[in-house]
Design a protein around this motif. Structure first.
Motif, short mmCIF file in Angstrom:
data_model
loop_
_atom_site.label_atom_id
_atom_site.label_comp_id
_atom_site.label_asym_id
_atom_site.label_seq_id
_atom_site.Cartn_x
_atom_site.Cartn_y
_atom_site.Cartn_z
N ARG A 102 0.84 -1.38 -0.06
CA ARG A 102 0.11 -0.06 0.11
C ARG A 102 0.89 1.17 0.12
NH1 ARG A 102 -3.69 -1.41 -1.79
NH2 ARG A 102 -6.17 -2.07 -0.96
N TRP A 103 2.35 1.20 -0.11
CA TRP A 103 2.45 2.27 0.67
C TRP A 103 4.23 2.41 -0.16
CZ3 TRP A 103 0.61 6.67 3.15
CH2 TRP A 103 -0.14 6.41 3.70
N ASN A 104 5.04 2.93 -1.26
CA ASN A 104 5.87 3.79 -0.95
C ASN A 104 6.54 4.86 -1.40
OD1 ASN A 104 7.66 1.55 -3.24
ND2 ASN A 104 6.93 3.15 -4.82
N SER A 105 8.04 4.44 -1.32
CA SER A 105 8.35 5.99 -0.98
C SER A 105 9.02 6.57 -2.44
CB SER A 105 8.93 5.82 0.38
OG SER A 105 10.28 5.81 -0.05
N TYR A 106 9.53 7.49 -2.38
CA TYR A 106 10.51 8.43 -3.16
C TYR A 106 11.09 9.80 -2.86
CZ TYR A 106 5.96 6.54 -5.49
OH TYR A 106 5.57 5.61 -6.41
N TYR A 107 12.12 9.98 -3.31
CA TYR A 107 13.45 10.83 -3.27
C TYR A 107 14.16 11.37 -3.82
CZ TYR A 107 17.35 8.03 -4.80
OH TYR A 107 17.58 6.90 -5.35
N ARG A 108 14.14 12.22 -3.68
CA ARG A 108 15.34 13.52 -5.19
C ARG A 108 16.31 14.06 -4.19
NH1 ARG A 108 12.43 17.88 -7.40
NH2 ARG A 108 14.13 19.22 -6.26
N VAL A 109 17.90 14.60 -4.74
CA VAL A 109 19.16 14.75 -3.73
C VAL A 109 19.22 15.53 -5.50
CG1 VAL A 109 19.83 13.88 -1.85
CG2 VAL A 109 20.56 13.00 -4.14
N SER A 110 19.74 16.57 -5.27
CA SER A 110 19.90 17.53 -6.71
C SER A 110 21.01 18.72 -6.69
CB SER A 110 18.75 17.92 -8.20
OG SER A 110 18.35 18.56 -6.55
#
Lengths: 1043, 501
Positions: free
Chosen positions: A624-632
């Protein structure tokens, strides 16, 4: 100790306060624009504090500040001005319009409004200046050619708009459409109905790293559309009225054979001008030239089998089928702003008739009210309201059937012939093709009309607690109802039966009537805490956000067959046994939260990081849950190095993830139900179905040089894991279910995007801007943990299930059979006892049996695989090698000449229509009239190429094209020029002419190389030319006044 | 002094700020409340969304599913995207040059093997059939479990009989068309999940049909909605099941030897207890009840009747299209059905470049009323005439020639064909049975003409005698692809090694 420290700090602070307090005074002044006109509503703020005011209607302000404070004057549409308070008490300020500065600010996918110069990810912006170059037909087409990596493919059918693809196809299943937001509304129903005149800007986030902030719906990128807001005008509300009128036409007709291979009757000349009189056929004396009544016998093929005999009469049936469609648009907007409120109202009526005869088209009526209220100095309400109604007529029957029948019907058949009962367009006019219906008949008889009512609204309350924190509370809604009526009247014909007791091959069907209706409600609520502050050289921006989504969709359908009372159009006008109903219901919900922090130090070292977690009802119950990320990060080199000729140089890099959600039904243990009967084609539940995840690493650079050039280059490498696929499973072992949606593998992509803009000439009276955009995407299915499958649009005539999903292959690869083109190949598969000398290459480059060229035995040889069957292998790819767009905007005084050229290089099309044409001996390649003796080929040879409609490389054509997509010539009258007219009533007048798809350079043999056909299993579009409504050419006259 | 001034100032500013913030907060909460009040009315955020639109697999073992078993079997077997059109052309009973539904590939001359790759453009004609029959088998199994367990059924005998029919019909029709069957019943997979050969699967199907017959014979009920347009008493339903079982058994034979070696007493028993009426299914306008392959087979401009059939009725007409001809004179026959059931055509729609062997001067017009009525009409799925022919053949095989002749002479040969009664002669009776199956049963039950030609070794050389398990299913199960036809498989069993021409 603690008390002591507290005491010291208090003392220090007291000194500071005492010092500054002692200098407080009230300053006043007037804020004017460059024309000397006072500006009301200008924000006048003591920098770094919440101490501030706004100018009144006369542009005057008054503010208590201290000497040494900095006052910032800001106003939408103008550049900021800062004034340091000194000894004087009056500070008059002139604000200059600063469109360039405005262009640079991006708000999508970042921690806070960020200058493009400081972006660490790639976000492109197209604003109203770019859009006003040429009135766009749809919001999507307005983006065409303007941004590298944005690929727009147009639909020909009015109202259908275009498909948008950012950085190439990323999903094997689930579509490639980016997430689109209009003023905060997550648009579910497409943007084809959004009036481009209302658009202030598009922000385009192409890659997963930049779109990570949008999480599980952003794997295909994000487009954020912001509409116009009210602007202050000294003379009161600004009114803009525009009227366009134009027409559309088919840009190109397909070549068809004008000859046949049947023996002509000895007296065939007696029927010239009426019909083709064949040998072997007995004609009644009064044969009208169409239909089969009274005919007997059959046509006899000529001995030589060459298709070089003339027809008795030739009609240009494409001319009869394709007409000239009228297009017109009326648009009005009213804009105003005052100290506490700004308002923008617009309304438009757009009509595109389309190019099919006997068919209406698309009509749109829309109205918008954008209203912003500054309730007090810390509370602001922004509202957007857009109502759209469209009426759309679908060509009668289906484009599959009508275009198919149009192209294959014999050219000596007059489509205009009347029916025995007087109805127009003789139902089965070709006596030699009993299954070919006159394509004009359904257009004239079958009425299918849809009405769509849409409302898009968003309401944002901004609460400025106390700097540097403020809170956005936003509610956005899209509500759509859609109704479609489809009527075949009582007297609509059907094949077979008797008409008024006569056997003419068709009879009254008694008609049918269906009503469809859908309702969708998409709601979004979002609370975002914004933080912006500076600590010396360090600027900090951050957001903390919680987002809820609820999408509801319902649909019902009712059908009645065999009207009881002719002419009464009601679902009550049928026997119970002849009525059928169905319905469907989808609910999708999501709860998402994200945090983002952006830092920039000394305006040159930029760092950005974010994390997002999405919960969606579309994810399998175990996922049911999913995570996302970013570094820039980004580095503005030009801030540290003073390089000659370079005004700005930035490099940036980003790593991030975004995803795609599964379709509504994909996870469920559910068996299709129709009319109370269970479907027997079943899909097995998958509670472990995850969203697919795209991880992207992006590098880019932006350089402004020589004071007139702007270059952007981006290289991105990404992979989409957990790709969705509807996988075959073994029915006997799965309780009768034969397919299941699974996460099956990984596709990798690389993208290169380059764009260069140049202000070639920038003189007062002469301006010339050029732009070049280039993009190239490659992909490979690097991992597939199930057997390869072939997908693509199916249908009655199997248009194109030819796209192979296979490990190591690119997505978009076409698979099928092929003919031998070299004797080396033939030597590998010689039949027993045969020698290579028994074969030769013919004039088309195919291997044939030696000595058969030009005879009925000439047949192309099929490539055989190791298993002894035809070799099923790659025969093409729909992925283009690269796309380029060229824009040129030349201005001289009031004149403006704009051109957009579009170049798609590579990318194959499977010409299924061409293949079918050959089945019916209608293909132009078979026309041997005028071909020198000795070079003619028999129809048998071409029937070999037809290959019984199997997928064959012969029918794969290069879809490359260069199009003059848009061109416009406008003249704008200034206010001064109009000062002598109507007591200076007009502020502006703009007249011009625009054209679309004016020129197309292509080797493709179909109507237009811009073809795409939808497959509802994979939810993707494919380059299959079959039943595709051709893209039209259009010319439009436009006049716009402002007052 | 300065300090005190400053302190007061700081305090007053702090107080001011606090007051402002408090005011902000109050208004903020008011605003939030307002937004939430408006937004939350029909704004649901529960992620556990139930799919309310469709039943789950746990919900299907009930009476409602049982009521639809016949319909699902019927619609599957008669699909356009099923084997029906290919089989009728492979049997040289009807003819078409069209590539649709593999007709052209599978009736091409010389005959070729079936392309069993999942990538083949016409793979659907066995794939859909295979998958759909397995779905219906799963439903039938679930209903048997329901009947034997806690399920609520209006009439246990009726629904057990329906469920057993579902098992028998699906297993039987898999066995008729494929070389092997991956079978299951209410106890799970059979043979440890390994395939049964077609003979074993036929026997299993008959076992299930016997159970269906027994339940029908025990019961006293009406089948009123299960077969559209018909109401059958339990006695009539039992008769239908008996004829149906005879159909499965008789048509299971792949060659003459197998046909001769069938359990003919069992056939006789079935047929003697078989139908005394026509089982006609009412099509409802191509929406929920349809015999699609027949619609296409009889649609104007589509299939024509193979000259071989015309020749059966009129030996003067060629059984194969003569070279160089475009039209043949009208045939004449003592069989009245040439007039009543067929339409003479004076022109050719098919393109000669596809092979003039597709040409024909006749089309089957017997069921044109279905087309004319917009596909709202009854079509005989299992006519009494079919049962008569099973009975007659059983009597023939059991050497009861008089009985066999009597059955034929009381049947359509005389009543519809107006032909002379057949002599009490084994050869004549055999010919008459074959003739009736070709003429009377054309465009009746799916595949019947093919099954008859197969059992009599009459299919053209190289014609597959059955289809392999579809390539897509083999791929999914990890079984290597195989196929039949041309010269692939065992001659005489998997493909025809010599036929009528």
């Amino acid at each position: 100790m603690k008390n002591k420290l507290h005491g010291i700090l208090t003392l220090l602070l007291a000194f500071v306060v005492q010092f500054t307090f002692a200098q407080e005074k009230v300053v006043t002044g007037t804020v004017i624009d460059e024309d000397g006109l006072p500006l009301p509503g200008v924000n006048v703020i003591e920098k770094g504090t919440s101490n501030g005011t706004q100018t009144d209607f006369d542009g005057e302000y008054s503010l208590s500040v201290d000497i040494g404070d900095v006052i910032v004057f800001s106003y939408v549409g103008f550049g900021n001005e800062e004034v340091t308070v000194g000894a004087a008490d009056v500070y008059d300020v002139t604000l200059g319009t600063d469109a360039a500065a405005l262009e640079e600010v991006v708000v999508t996918g970042v921690a806070g409004a960020t200058s493009r110069k400081k972006l660490s990810v790639t976000v492109n912006k197209v604003d109203s200046d770019d859009l006003e170059m040429i009135p766009a037909t749809s919001a999507a087409s307005a983006l065409q050619g303007k941004v590298a990596g944005v690929n727009i493919t147009n639909f020909g059918q009015p109202g259908e708009g275009s498909t948008i693809q950012l950085r190439g196809a990323t999903n094997l299943f689930g579509g490639q459409e980016p997430l689109i937001l209009v003023d905060g509304v997550i648009v579910e129903g497409g943007i084809q109905d959004i009036n481009t005149d209302d658009v202030a800007s598009f922000e385009i986030v192409k890659g997963a790293s930049a779109s990570a902030l949008y999480g599980s719906r952003a794997g295909n990128g994000v487009i954020v559309i912001t509409t116009k807001r009210g602007k202050f005008n000294q003379d009161g509300p600004q009114v803009t009225i525009r009227n366009d009128i134009g027409f559309s036409e088919i840009p190109n007709k397909i070549e068809l054979s004008k000859s046949h291979f049947y023996e002509l009757a000895d007296d065939y000349e007696s029927a010239i001008g009426s019909y083709t009189k064949y040998d072997g056929v007995d004609y009644p004396a009064d044969y009208p030239g169409y239909g089969s009544v009274g005919l007997s016998g059959a046509r006899a093929q000529s001995d030589d089998h060459y298709q070089d005999n003339p027809y008795g009469v030739l009609y240009d049936n494409q001319n009869k089928f394709f007409g000239t469609g009228v297009d017109n648009t009326s648009y009005v907007s009213v804009s105003n702003a005052s100290e506490f409120t700004n308002l923008f109202f617009s309304a438009d009526k757009t009509e595109n008739e389309g190019i099919f005869a006997e068919t209406g088209g698309y009509k749109r009526y829309s109205a918008r009210l954008n209203a912003d209220f500054r309730i007090n100095e810390w509370l602001k309400l922004s509202t957007n309201n857009n109502y759209i109604r469209t009426n759309n007529e679908t060509p009668g029957g289906t484009t599959d059937a009508t275009l198919f029948d149009l192209s294959i019907i014999d050219p000596d058949v007059d489509l205009s012939s009347p029916n025995p009962d007087g109805q127009p367009y003789y139902y089965i006019p070709n006596p030699w093709a009993a299954t070919t219906i006159n394509p004009l008949y359904p257009l004239a008889t079958n009425r299918e009309k849809a009405t769509r009512n849409r409302f898009l609204g968003s309401y944002n309350l901004n609460i400025n607690f106390a700097d540097p924190l403020n809170l956005d509370l936003e509610y956005a809604v899209e509500s759509t109802t859609w109704n479609n009526d489809d009527i075949n009247p009582y007297t609509a014909f059907q094949t077979g039966g008797l008409l008024d007791g006569q056997d003419v091959g068709f009879s009254y069907s008694k008609g049918d009537f269906s009503k469809e209706s859908s309702y969708s409600l998409s709601q979004k609520a979002q609370a975002t805490l914004n933080y912006t502050d500076s600590f010396g050289d360090l600027n900090v921006a951050g957001k903390l956000s919680y987002l809820l989504e609820d999408n509801h969709y319902e649909y019902y359908y009712g059908l009645g067959q065999d009207f009881i009372y002719p002419g009464v159009v009601s679902l009550d006008n049928f026997d119970n046994g002849n009525t059928f109903t169905s319905s469907s219901l989808n609910d999708e919900r999501a709860q998402n939260a994200f945090a983002i922090l952006g830092l920039d130090f000394k305006d040159r070292y930029i760092l950005d990081a974010m994390y997002r977690i999405d919960g969606s009802s579309l994810f399998g119950e175990n996922e049911r849950w999913n995570s996302y990320y970013r570094v820039s990060g980004a580095y503005r080199i030009s801030q540290d190095l003073n390089l000659p000729g370079i005004q700005e140089w930035k490099v940036h890099a980003a790593l991030g993830t975004a995803g795609q959600r599964p379709g509504f039904s994909w996870q469920y243990d559910a068996i299709g139900l129709t009319n109370g009967t269970l479907a027997t084609n079943r899909i097995k539940a998958n509670p472990d179905l995850k969203p697919s995840t795209t991880t992207e690493l992006e590098f880019g650079t932006n350089i402004n040089f020589l004071d007139r050039f702007t270059f952007e280059g981006v290289y991105a490498k990404s992979e989409t894991e957990d790709q969705f696929m509807l996988v075959d499973i073994f029915a006997p072992a799965n309780n009768g279910a034969n397919r299941q949606y699974q996460n099956v593998g990984t596709v990798e992509f690389t993208t290169l995007e380059l764009s260069l803009d140049a202000n070639v000439i920038k003189q007062k009276d002469l301006r010339w801007d050029l732009g070049v955009r280039f993009s190239k995407t490659e992909n490979e299915i690097t991992n597939l943990n199930v057997d390869p499958i072939t997908v693509g649009p199916g249908g009655v005539n199997t248009p194109g299930v030819i796209f192979r999903i296979k490990e190591g292959e690119e997505f978009g690869a076409m698979y099928g059979y092929q003919f031998l083109t070299s004797l080396d190949q033939m030597s590998q598969q010689l039949p027993e006892g045969a020698s290579i000398d028994d074969y030769e290459i013919n004039s088309d480059g195919y291997v044939i049996a030696a000595g058969t060229e030009g005879t009925i035995d000439e047949k192309p040889q099929i490539l055989i695989g190791e298993d002894g069957n035809r070799k099923y292998d790659k025969i093409g790819s729909q992925t283009s090698d690269f796309n380029m767009g060229f824009t040129s905007n030349l201005g001289y005084k009031g004149f403006n000449f704009y051109m957009l050229w579009d170049w798609k290089n590579g990318g194959d099309i499977y010409n299924r229509q061409g293949q079918w044409l050959t089945r019916d001996n209608r293909s132009a390649i078979m026309d041997m009239a005028g071909v020198p003796e000795g070079e003619k080929k028999t129809y048998d040879y071409y029937q070999g190429l037809y290959d019984v409609n199997q997928e064959n490389k012969y029918w794969v054509e290069d879809g490359s094209y260069v199009k003059l997509r848009e061109a416009s010539l406008f003249y704008s009258f200034t206010k001064d020029q109009l000062s002598g007219v109507a007591n200076s009533f007009f502020d502006g007048l703009r007249l011009g002419i625009t054209g679309r798809n004016l020129l197309t350079f292509t080797d493709y043999s179909g109507w237009d190389p811009e073809v795409q056909r939808y497959d509802d299993v994979t939810q993707n579009y494919y380059a299959i030319d079959y039943g595709v409504y051709p893209v039209s050419r259009s010319y439009t006259l436009s006049a716009q006044i402002k007052f | 002094m300065v300090y005190i001034q400053c302190r007061d100032l700081i305090r007053s500013q702090h107080k001011l700020n606090s007051k402002k913030i408090m005011k902000n907060l109050k208004l903020t909460f008011l605003a939030v409340f307002t937004v939430m009040f408006y937004a939350c009315d029909d704004f649901d955020t529960d992620l556990e969304v139930v799919n309310l639109e469709q039943p789950s697999s746990k919900q299907i073992g009930i009476q409602a599913t049982a009521d639809k078993l016949f319909q699902n079997w019927y619609n599957t077997v008669n699909l356009y995207n099923g084997p029906g059109l290919a089989l009728v052309t492979m049997a040289d009973q009807q003819t078409a040059s069209y590539g649709n539904a593999a007709m052209r590939d599978m009736s091409s001359e010389p005959r070729v093997s079936w392309n069993n790759n999942s990538t083949y453009g016409n793979a659907v004609i066995t794939e859909d059939y295979f998958n759909s029959l397995h779905s219906t088998l799963a439903d039938a199994n679930a209903i048997v479990i329901g009947v034997q367990g806690d399920g609520v059924f209006d009439d246990v005998n009726k629904y057990e009989s329906l469920a057993r029919f579902g098992q028998g019909a699906t297993l039987g029709y898999l066995a008729l068309v494929f070389d092997r069957v991956f079978a299951s019943d209410e106890n799970g997979t059979i043979n440890d999940g390994n395939a049964l050969n077609y003979k074993e699967a036929t026997q299993l199907a008959l076992e299930k049909l016997d159970l269906a017959i027994a339940a029908a014979d025990r019961g006293d009920f009406n089948m009123d909605v299960q077969i559209n347009g018909m109401t059958l008493s339990s006695e009539q339903w039992s008769q239908f099941l008996n004829t149906f079982a005879a159909r499965i058994l008789v048509n299971s034979a792949r060659n003459t030897e197998e046909r001769d070696n069938l359990d003919w007493q069992r056939v006789a028993d079935y047929a003697e207890n078989g139908i005394t009426y026509d089982v006609e299914v009412l099509s409802d306008g191509w929406t929920t009840w349809y015999t699609e392959w027949v619609y296409y087979s009889i649609f104007p401009g589509w299939l024509r009747t193979d000259q071989r059939i015309i020749n059966l009725m009129d030996e003067g007409s060629p059984d194969y299209w003569p070279a160089g001809e475009t039209v043949l004179p009208e045939a004449s026959s003592e069989d009245a059905r040439l007039e009543s059931d067929f339409e003479y055509l004076t022109s050719q729609d098919f393109s000669p470049d596809r092979g003039t062997y597709h040409f024909s001067s006749y089309r089957h017009s017997r069921y044109d009323y279905i087309t004319a009525n917009g596909w709202v009409a009854a079509h005989p799925e299992l006519p009494e005439a079919e049962n008569d022919l099973y009975l007659a053949e059983a009597y023939l095989q059991l050497e009861m020639l008089q009985e066999a002749a009597d059955v034929i002479n009381a049947g359509t040969r005389v009543t519809r064909g107006m032909l002379d009664p057949v002599d009490v002669d084994a050869g004549a009776i055999e010919d008459a049975i074959f003739y009736e199956r070709m003429i009377e049963l054309i465009n009746g039950g799916m595949g019947l003409g093919f099954f008859e030609m197969r059992a009599n070794d009459l299919l053209q050389e190289g014609t597959p005698k059955h289809f392999p398990i579809p390539g897509a299913a083999l791929d999914a199960a990890g079984i290597p692809i195989y196929t039949f036809g041309g010269t692939q498989g065992e001659a005489g069993v998997d493909y025809s090694d010599g036929g009528w021409r």
